[in-house]
Scaffold this motif. Structure first.
Motif, short mmCIF file in Angstrom:
data_model
loop_
_atom_site.label_atom_id
_atom_site.label_comp_id
_atom_site.label_asym_id
_atom_site.label_seq_id
_atom_site.Cartn_x
_atom_site.Cartn_y
_atom_site.Cartn_z
N SER A 307 7.80 -64.63 70.86
CA SER A 307 7.47 -66.12 71.55
C SER A 307 8.11 -66.44 72.88
O SER A 307 9.45 -65.89 72.88
N LYS A 308 7.70 -66.74 73.79
CA LYS A 308 8.29 -67.04 74.99
C LYS A 308 8.95 -68.40 74.74
O LYS A 308 10.03 -68.74 75.54
N TYR A 309 8.81 -69.11 73.86
CA TYR A 309 9.46 -70.49 73.38
C TYR A 309 10.53 -69.95 72.33
O TYR A 309 10.25 -69.15 71.50
N SER A 332 0.30 -68.52 66.21
CA SER A 332 0.40 -69.68 67.07
C SER A 332 1.54 -70.40 66.92
O SER A 332 2.05 -70.87 65.66
N TYR A 340 4.09 -78.39 72.67
CA TYR A 340 3.29 -77.32 73.81
C TYR A 340 3.27 -76.17 72.66
O TYR A 340 4.06 -75.74 71.80
N SER A 341 1.82 -75.33 72.91
CA SER A 341 1.49 -74.43 72.08
C SER A 341 1.37 -72.87 72.95
O SER A 341 1.28 -72.88 73.94
N GLU A 342 1.57 -72.00 71.97
CA GLU A 342 1.58 -70.62 72.37
C GLU A 342 0.85 -69.72 71.53
O GLU A 342 1.33 -69.86 70.27
N ASN A 343 -0.21 -68.95 72.04
CA ASN A 343 -1.02 -68.11 70.85
C ASN A 343 -0.97 -66.72 71.41
O ASN A 343 -1.00 -66.27 72.64
N HIS A 344 -0.98 -65.70 70.54
CA HIS A 344 -1.22 -64.41 70.54
C HIS A 344 -2.18 -63.86 69.58
O HIS A 344 -2.28 -64.28 68.41
N ASP A 368 1.29 -74.53 80.94
CA ASP A 368 1.96 -73.70 79.89
C ASP A 368 1.55 -74.22 78.59
O ASP A 368 1.68 -73.67 77.68
N SER A 369 0.52 -75.12 78.49
CA SER A 369 0.05 -75.50 77.27
C SER A 369 -1.32 -74.96 76.76
O SER A 369 -2.33 -74.80 77.49
N GLU A 370 -1.35 -74.45 75.56
CA GLU A 370 -2.66 -73.67 75.16
C GLU A 370 -3.04 -74.47 73.82
O GLU A 370 -2.48 -75.45 73.38
#
Length: 503
Positions: A307-309, A332, A340-344, A368-370
């Motif tokens: 995760s980048k966060y 997710s 703020y969200s991050e998905n892979h 930056d938000s998904e």
């Protein structure tokens, strides 16, 4: 006065940079020292894996052992125990350690198929039906239940009479007859030990005058197994995962047995070393292809634990998004008070895990938000007959000042995940709240037009049950959990999705 303040500020910055450089150098030395100690400890304690040591270090940190104390202790140990190994020895150890970190499934499909044929042989399958850590503990009654492919199935009149005299019972069922010489030769070929050296007795009738063992059975213990993954752990030593299988409508499906066996290559044959039955995962109803993919995701969990966060936890799910037989693992993460969200998205390709590219259309709330795949409780998905659209929304906020949301859906096509945003809004929290609505391109629209955009987006599509089930886990927990625990949870998650899809 201003110039003097600036001069003092520059001096302060210079001191900070010098101290940072020293700290960085010390940290580098500490990392190298830690790695050297770890490799030495593995050599001294071959049964202790690197992951176990990492977990132990994290446990020490939780108990109040600081990083500086750990570093000081390592440096003291280095001073007390000098390293007299030369460079070539160190290189050999580094190479050996690197090989131990290789992924499962390094064997080719041809090799896996060859081991499947080996497991399904009448003389070998019985060695997978009991747990043992040393070959002398194998259950001989499972190995020889149906004769192991070497027994005689017809008794001479003299031997049958001797059997009835010994037991008081006639031969009424299928019979297996083996001489002690046959058993010894067979066990030496398969384990390297004789019958006398075995700890588990063969519970058949022994006829001393014939030096033979006779057993009866009215059924079979034969189970076909398939090798789903494996690797070399040493030269000519293999750890292989297997799964019981059966054929259903032309497809191999999985049964109740799932385990790991260790073999040593011995000439043209293999010796059985140990076997562990992993019977706490319900694989019934799954295809062999599905189980192989879930197994690979579990073995390579570090690949998708990113995760980048600096998130404390994230959601994950496994499903076949495009119904092509290849499973996708989705993660997710939602971070911070702003949410703020991050998905892979991950998929297996040529025996490695690849991350699928994502392509957005429509205006995102912020760069930056998904979309929040797992934050909301979605009931339905939609299909146009070619692809399946999975709804998702995004929500971000700034305390009690304002919030913004966006609605869209994602689908997988041609190896790319497409995310379409069809509307958004912005709410400023003052008085009774003021909301502004926008279309996919960010143009301001009325509330009525905004509400109609969802209906327009899914027009002509079939509504289906939303099949993705999300699980919650922390990165540290995923790192420390065993393969078997992660595998079991991936299986349960995938099966829940399949059941939900049927509703």
């Amino acid at each position: 006065m201003i110039k003097k303040s600036k001069f003092l500020l520059y001096q302060l910055l210079l001191i900070i940079l010098i101290l940072s450089g020293c700290a960085s150098g010390r940290e580098s030395d500490t990392v190298e020292s830690s790695d050297s100690d770890k490799f030495a400890q593995i050599e001294e304690e071959p049964n202790k894996l690197p992951d176990q040591e990492i977990a132990g270090q994290e446990a020490n940190e939780n108990q109040g052992v600081t990083e500086e104390e750990t570093t000081d202790s390592q440096e003291a140990e280095e001073q007390e125990v000098p390293d007299n190994r030369n460079a070539s020895e160190q290189d050999a150890e580094d190479t050996q350690d690197a090989s131990e970190q290789e992924y499962w499934n390094e064997l080719s499909d041809e090799e896996l198929n060859n081991f499947t044929d080996f497991f399904q042989s009448r003389e070998n399958y019985g060695f997978l039906l009991s747990d043992y850590t040393t070959p002398t503990d194998v259950d001989l009654n499972e190995v020889f239940y149906c004769g192991a492919g070497i027994a005689d199935h017809v008794l001479s009149d003299d031997m049958e009479a001797a059997y009835e005299q010994e037991t008081g019972w006639p031969i009424e069922l299928d019979v297996e007859c083996l001489t002690t010489r046959q058993i010894d030769d067979f066990l030496m070929e398969k384990t390297g030990y004789s019958l006398e050296e075995m700890n588990e007795p063969l519970e058949w009738v022994y006829l001393e005058q014939h030096d033979s063992y006779i057993g009866q059975h009215g059924d079979t213990n034969y189970i076909p197994f398939a090798c789903i993954s494996g690797k070399k752990i040493e030269e000519d030593v293999f750890e292989l995962k297997y799964q019981s299988v059966y054929e259903f409508q032309g497809e191999l499906r999985c049964g109740d047995y799932h385990g790991v066996v260790t073999l040593i290559k011995n000439g043209e044959n293999y010796l059985f070393v140990s076997n562990q039955i992993l019977d706490d995962s319900d694989l019934s109803g799954l295809s062999l292809k599905e189980v192989s993919q879930l197994d690979f995701f579990a073995e390579n969990k570090d690949t998708w634990n990113i995760s980048k966060y600096m998130t404390r936890a994230f959601y994950y799910a496994v499903f076949d998004l495009d119904n092509d037989g290849r499973l996708e693992l989705i993660t997710s993460a939602i971070s911070g008070t702003g949410q703020y969200s991050e998905n892979h998205f991950y998929r297996i390709n040529d025996d490695e895990i690849e991350e699928l590219p994502q392509k957005y259309s429509g205006k995102k709330l912020e760069s930056d938000s998904e979309l929040d795949f797992a934050l909301f409780d979605y009931k339905y998905a939609y299909t146009n007959g070619k692809v399946t659209y999975y709804p998702a929304s995004d929500f971000i906020r700034d305390g009690f000042q304002w919030s913004s949301s966006a609605d869209g859906a994602y689908y997988l096509k041609g190896g790319t995940v497409y995310i379409d945003i069809y509307r958004s809004d912005y709410t400023l929290y003052k008085d009774d709240g003021e909301t502004t609505c926008y279309d996919a391109d960010g143009n301001e629209i009325t509330q009525e037009a905004w509400e109609k955009l969802e209906e327009d987006f899914y027009t002509g599509m079939e509504i289906i049950t939303y099949p993705i089930c999300w699980e919650y886990i922390s990165p540290s927990e995923l790192k420390q959990d065993t393969y078997q625990k992660i595998f079991r949870e991936l299986v349960e998650n995938y099966k829940k999705g399949l059941e939900q899809k049927k509703r």
